[in-house]
Design a protein around this motif. Sequence first.
Motif, short mmCIF file in Angstrom:
data_model
loop_
_atom_site.label_atom_id
_atom_site.label_comp_id
_atom_site.label_asym_id
_atom_site.label_seq_id
_atom_site.Cartn_x
_atom_site.Cartn_y
_atom_site.Cartn_z
N VAL A 41 0.86 -1.18 0.00
CA VAL A 41 0.00 0.00 0.00
C VAL A 41 0.90 1.23 0.00
CG1 VAL A 41 -1.85 1.27 1.14
CG2 VAL A 41 -1.76 -1.21 1.34
N SER A 42 0.75 2.04 -1.03
CA SER A 42 1.51 3.27 -1.16
C SER A 42 0.54 4.33 -1.69
CB SER A 42 2.67 3.06 -2.14
OG SER A 42 3.44 4.22 -2.27
N LEU A 43 0.16 5.28 -0.81
CA LEU A 43 -0.87 6.25 -1.15
C LEU A 43 -0.44 7.66 -0.79
CD1 LEU A 43 -3.87 4.29 0.42
CD2 LEU A 43 -3.38 4.50 -2.03
N LEU A 44 -1.02 8.64 -1.47
CA LEU A 44 -0.81 10.03 -1.09
C LEU A 44 -1.42 10.26 0.29
CD1 LEU A 44 -1.64 11.90 -4.42
CD2 LEU A 44 0.61 11.34 -3.48
N PRO A 45 -0.82 11.10 1.12
CA PRO A 45 -1.36 11.36 2.46
C PRO A 45 -2.81 11.85 2.45
CG PRO A 45 0.80 12.36 2.23
CD PRO A 45 0.42 11.83 0.88
N ALA A 46 -3.20 12.58 1.41
CA ALA A 46 -4.57 13.11 1.33
C ALA A 46 -5.62 12.01 1.29
CB ALA A 46 -4.72 14.02 0.11
N THR A 91 -11.50 4.19 5.81
CA THR A 91 -12.07 4.71 4.56
C THR A 91 -12.85 3.60 3.86
OG1 THR A 91 -11.55 6.03 2.60
CG2 THR A 91 -10.02 4.25 3.14
N TYR A 92 -13.52 3.96 2.78
CA TYR A 92 -14.32 3.01 2.03
C TYR A 92 -13.94 3.08 0.56
CZ TYR A 92 -18.33 0.38 0.32
OH TYR A 92 -19.12 -0.56 -0.28
N PHE A 93 -13.67 1.92 -0.03
CA PHE A 93 -13.41 1.82 -1.46
C PHE A 93 -14.64 1.23 -2.12
CE2 PHE A 93 -9.15 2.11 0.15
CZ PHE A 93 -8.37 2.61 -0.88
N CYS A 130 -5.79 9.67 3.21
CA CYS A 130 -6.05 9.33 4.61
C CYS A 130 -6.21 10.61 5.43
CB CYS A 130 -4.89 8.47 5.14
SG CYS A 130 -5.28 7.48 6.59
N ARG A 131 -6.78 11.61 4.78
CA ARG A 131 -7.05 12.91 5.40
C ARG A 131 -5.78 13.56 5.97
NH1 ARG A 131 -11.20 9.66 5.84
NH2 ARG A 131 -10.89 8.78 7.89
N GLY A 132 -4.66 13.32 5.28
CA GLY A 132 -3.39 13.93 5.68
C GLY A 132 -3.09 15.15 4.83
N SER A 133 -1.83 15.51 4.74
CA SER A 133 -1.40 16.69 3.99
C SER A 133 -1.63 16.49 2.49
CB SER A 133 0.08 16.96 4.24
OG SER A 133 0.87 15.99 3.58
N SER A 134 -1.47 17.57 1.76
CA SER A 134 -1.64 17.50 0.30
C SER A 134 -0.29 17.24 -0.38
CB SER A 134 -2.27 18.79 -0.22
OG SER A 134 -1.46 19.89 0.12
N SER A 135 0.63 16.64 0.32
CA SER A 135 1.95 16.33 -0.22
C SER A 135 1.83 15.42 -1.44
CB SER A 135 2.78 15.62 0.86
OG SER A 135 3.97 15.10 0.29
N GLY A 185 -18.22 -2.85 -1.78
CA GLY A 185 -16.80 -2.50 -1.84
C GLY A 185 -16.09 -3.01 -0.61
N ALA A 186 -15.19 -2.17 -0.04
CA ALA A 186 -14.37 -2.59 1.10
C ALA A 186 -14.21 -1.46 2.11
CB ALA A 186 -13.00 -3.04 0.63
N PHE A 187 -14.38 -1.82 3.38
CA PHE A 187 -14.04 -0.93 4.48
C PHE A 187 -12.58 -1.20 4.80
CE2 PHE A 187 -18.61 -1.58 4.96
CZ PHE A 187 -19.05 -0.27 5.10
N VAL A 188 -11.76 -0.14 4.82
CA VAL A 188 -10.32 -0.29 4.97
C VAL A 188 -9.82 0.55 6.14
CG1 VAL A 188 -8.08 0.02 3.83
CG2 VAL A 188 -10.06 -0.72 2.50
N GLU A 189 -9.01 -0.06 7.00
CA GLU A 189 -8.32 0.64 8.08
C GLU A 189 -6.86 0.77 7.67
OE1 GLU A 189 -8.82 -1.20 11.89
OE2 GLU A 189 -11.00 -1.28 11.69
N LEU A 190 -6.36 2.01 7.62
CA LEU A 190 -5.00 2.29 7.19
C LEU A 190 -4.20 2.93 8.31
CD1 LEU A 190 -5.82 3.90 3.73
CD2 LEU A 190 -4.76 1.66 4.10
#
Length: 106
Positions: A31-36, A80-82, A38-43, A64-69
Amino acid sequence: MQKEGDAPLVGKWKSSVGTIQFLDGGTLGEVSLLPATCRGSSSPTELKFTGTWRPGKVEDAGRGAFVELASVTDGLKCDTYFQYFKYNDEERLQLTDIDGAPFVRQ
């Protein structure tokens, strides 16, 4: 883990906001995601995450899927939800919390 009626989620998915891999048994692989996501920065720099998932359905979003990150390095955590759907016979996942290109199966 998957039962009849669940979205076929196991596998690797890629989008402009990153990559997520759903493994059998409810764990996440790569799993490699932008911080946004996961409600993080807009980096623009992707973060590595670990986590779990479970199939499910949201009435107004479909199956879909309920996901804990949880990010590996900076303590960022979210649920979050996919949403799973097909578009022109291509399987897609859409994060319901952010706007962005859908994830497509790799």
